[in-house]
Write a protein that holds these residues in place. Structure first.
Motif, PDB file in Angstrom:
ATOM      1  N   ALA A   1      70.460  36.761 126.255  1.00  0.00           N
ATOM      2  CA  ALA A   1      71.698  36.996 125.560  1.00  0.00           C
ATOM      3  C   ALA A   1      71.187  38.894 125.664  1.00  0.00           C
ATOM      4  N   VAL A   2      69.430  39.292 125.783  1.00  0.00           N
ATOM      5  CA  VAL A   2      69.151  40.487 126.303  1.00  0.00           C
ATOM      6  C   VAL A   2      69.943  41.177 127.252  1.00  0.00           C
ATOM      7  N   MET A   3      70.060  40.390 128.492  1.00  0.00           N
ATOM      8  CA  MET A   3      70.292  41.046 129.597  1.00  0.00           C
ATOM      9  C   MET A   3      71.581  41.241 130.140  1.00  0.00           C
ATOM     10  N   LEU A   4      72.715  40.379 129.098  1.00  0.00           N
ATOM     11  CA  LEU A   4      74.200  39.734 129.048  1.00  0.00           C
ATOM     12  C   LEU A   4      74.415  40.920 128.226  1.00  0.00           C
ATOM     13  N   LYS A   5      74.122  41.322 127.098  1.00  0.00           N
ATOM     14  CA  LYS A   5      74.453  42.786 126.514  1.00  0.00           C
ATOM     15  C   LYS A   5      74.836  44.111 127.032  1.00  0.00           C
ATOM     16  N   ASN A   6      73.646  43.809 128.453  1.00  0.00           N
ATOM     17  CA  ASN A   6      73.014  45.292 129.064  1.00  0.00           C
ATOM     18  C   ASN A   6      73.155  45.212 130.500  1.00  0.00           C
ATOM     19  N   PRO A   7      74.813  44.603 131.141  1.00  0.00           N
ATOM     20  CA  PRO A   7      75.119  44.074 132.340  1.00  0.00           C
ATOM     21  C   PRO A   7      74.289  45.608 132.822  1.00  0.00           C
ATOM     22  N   GLU A   8      73.893  46.507 132.993  1.00  0.00           N
ATOM     23  CA  GLU A   8      73.870  47.473 133.810  1.00  0.00           C
ATOM     24  C   GLU A   8      72.721  47.204 134.667  1.00  0.00           C
ATOM     25  N   GLN A   9      71.412  46.880 133.489  1.00  0.00           N
ATOM     26  CA  GLN A   9      70.705  46.995 133.645  1.00  0.00           C
ATOM     27  C   GLN A   9      69.757  45.729 134.849  1.00  0.00           C
ATOM     28  N   ASP A  10      68.237  45.737 135.141  1.00  0.00           N
ATOM     29  CA  ASP A  10      67.684  44.601 136.271  1.00  0.00           C
ATOM     30  C   ASP A  10      66.566  44.362 135.450  1.00  0.00           C
ATOM     31  N   TRP A  11      65.950  43.091 135.177  1.00  0.00           N
ATOM     32  CA  TRP A  11      65.133  42.825 135.194  1.00  0.00           C
ATOM     33  C   TRP A  11      64.308  43.150 134.620  1.00  0.00           C
ATOM     34  N   GLN A  12      63.889  44.276 134.881  1.00  0.00           N
ATOM     35  CA  GLN A  12      62.422  45.000 134.461  1.00  0.00           C
ATOM     36  C   GLN A  12      63.070  45.015 132.847  1.00  0.00           C
ATOM     37  N   TYR A  13      64.107  45.986 132.814  1.00  0.00           N
ATOM     38  CA  TYR A  13      64.559  46.108 131.302  1.00  0.00           C
ATOM     39  C   TYR A  13      63.959  45.350 130.584  1.00  0.00           C
ATOM     40  N   LEU A  14      63.962  44.331 130.620  1.00  0.00           N
ATOM     41  CA  LEU A  14      62.240  43.002 129.345  1.00  0.00           C
ATOM     42  C   LEU A  14      61.557  43.672 128.783  1.00  0.00           C
ATOM     43  N   TYR A  15      61.067  44.555 129.897  1.00  0.00           N
ATOM     44  CA  TYR A  15      59.673  44.602 129.849  1.00  0.00           C
ATOM     45  C   TYR A  15      59.939  46.200 129.296  1.00  0.00           C
ATOM     46  N   GLN A  16      60.969  47.024 128.936  1.00  0.00           N
ATOM     47  CA  GLN A  16      60.800  48.399 128.713  1.00  0.00           C
ATOM     48  C   GLN A  16      60.705  48.756 127.773  1.00  0.00           C
ATOM     49  N   SER A  17      59.885  49.351 126.757  1.00  0.00           N
ATOM     50  CA  SER A  17      59.573  49.939 126.166  1.00  0.00           C
ATOM     51  C   SER A  17      60.983  50.641 125.283  1.00  0.00           C
ATOM     52  N   VAL A  18      62.233  50.072 124.833  1.00  0.00           N
ATOM     53  CA  VAL A  18      63.225  50.702 123.945  1.00  0.00           C
ATOM     54  C   VAL A  18      63.617  49.711 123.408  1.00  0.00           C
ATOM     55  N   SER A  19      64.582  50.355 122.758  1.00  0.00           N
ATOM     56  CA  SER A  19      64.878  49.578 121.374  1.00  0.00           C
ATOM     57  C   SER A  19      65.972  49.159 121.878  1.00  0.00           C
ATOM     58  N   ALA A  20      66.338  47.704 122.736  1.00  0.00           N
ATOM     59  CA  ALA A  20      67.644  46.782 122.678  1.00  0.00           C
ATOM     60  C   ALA A  20      68.011  45.811 122.067  1.00  0.00           C
ATOM     61  N   GLU A  21      69.399  45.737 122.473  1.00  0.00           N
ATOM     62  CA  GLU A  21      70.433  45.561 121.808  1.00  0.00           C
ATOM     63  C   GLU A  21      70.581  43.851 121.906  1.00  0.00           C
TER      64      GLU A  21
END
Ligand SMILES: [Fe+2]
Length: 357
Positions: free
Chosen positions: A105-125
């Motif tokens: 659900a995180v990756m679907l909402k952020n289609p431009e991101q790669d898997w490392q986004y799952l581990y970044q300290s950012v506020s993610a929708e």
């Protein structure tokens, strides 16, 4: 005190059908994520697709979530969801599909991101997530946590973002189709969640209220766990509800040392998650202060830590070689954030006692 549990929970017989409209209201096109077989066998997948069809919603089924899902699988499922135009995710199964659903659900909402986004300290929708549990351990339906396999690190690591399901639908009838070994191992996982939440530096009156209630219900289910072939619908629902209470408890506190030790045993030793955490439980309790020990053991129906250890050795036996246990111990000793959740100091010598199984 603090308490946060934003998931709308519906529990009981036929709750998917009874709350079909709420489930369907989460979006227009669902990505249903599950494993290959169990959701078909226990009819949960059928119940969910019937609910969506009834309310005119489209859906795509991604049924390739493996046990201990990897970030690679999350990305494959994201691609399937993007292709289908999915705008919400439904996880059906044990912890693996539900955890994967949150990451997807995180990756679907952020289609431009790669898997490392799952581990970044950012506020993610994320897209909305619904969870339909079919085992009695993870509690993932009421937590924001998603534990994923990181082959690059050779262990399991929680994603950084917290994604609580918007809706959890928990029907005990699905558990009655689960193999006995799965019922036992996942029930031990729930016991570990309840214990590690109760004996935890983050615990307060509210988290201990849910943990204590969960321990009492767990105690009432002990005979059903020893003889899962006689599992009644009522006992199955009670076990599912215990797992949910355990999930609510760890959503407040986090898990502690037994879970931290378990991840390497599961990744490298193939030991089921619940059994891998449960094997350290009695020793974890043994070194807590007397009142905490008494509260946990008496609520769970055990005279002392030795009786609990014997019970768990019978229910979910674990054999692990010393090298693996030592590797687990070393990794936890290098994790000060996890050590801080244990209310008593753990040095290398005490860790050796905790891993003495
Ligand atoms: Fe767990």
């Amino acid at each position: 005190m603090k308490f946060y549990m934003p998931t709308k929970l519906r529990s009981g017989p036929d709750c998917v059908a009874r709350h079909a409209e709420e489930l369907a209201s989460l979006g227009s096109d669902a990505l249903i994520v599950t494993g290959r077989h169990s959701a078909r066998l226990n009819h949960a997948l059928n119940d969910v697709t019937d609910a969506l069809k009834k309310h005119g919603k489209r859906y795509t089924v991604f049924d390739r979530i493996e046990e201990n899902p990897s970030v690679e699988t999350v990305m494959t499922a994201r691609a399937a969801g993007l292709e289908a135009g999915a705008d919400f995710v439904i996880g059906i199964g044990g912890g693996s599909p539900m955890d994967a659903a949150k990451a997807i659900a995180v990756m679907l909402k952020n289609p431009e991101q790669d898997w490392q986004y799952l581990y970044q300290s950012v506020s993610a929708e994320s897209c909305p997530v619904a969870a339909v549990p079919t085992t009695c351990g993870t509690g993932s339906e009421v937590t924001g946590v998603a534990v994923l396999t990181r082959h690059d690190l050779q262990t399991k690591v929680s994603m950084t973002h917290k994604v609580f399901p918007v809706l959890a639908l928990s029907d005990g009838k699905y558990l009655q189709y689960a193999p006995q070994s799965v019922i036992r191992s996942t029930a031990v996982d729930a016991l570990a969640h309840l214990t590690e939440s109760y004996i935890n530096t983050n615990a307060d009156e509210l988290s201990r209220m849910t943990a204590s209630n969960g321990l009492s219900i767990w105690a009432a289910c002990r005979q059903a766990l020893l003889h899962p072939e006689t599992l009644t619908a009522e006992a199955a629902q009670a076990l599912m509800d215990t797992a949910t209470l355990a999930g609510i408890s760890i959503a407040q506190t986090g898990t502690s040392i037994p879970h931290a030790l378990s991840y390497i045993l599961t990744y490298r030793g193939g030991i089921p998650h619940g059994a891998a955490a449960g094997v350290f439980l009695a020793n974890y309790i043994r070194y807590a202060d007397h009142d905490m020990q008494k509260a946990v053991l008496s609520s769970a129906g055990f005279r002392d830590a030795d009786e609990l250890q014997l019970f768990l050795q019978n229910l979910a036996p674990v054999q692990s070689d010393p090298a693996l246990l030592n590797a687990a111990a070393e990794s936890v000793l290098r994790n000060p954030a996890k050590l801080r959740l244990c209310p008593y100091p753990v040095d290398a010598a005490l860790m050796q006692e905790i891993i003495r199984i």
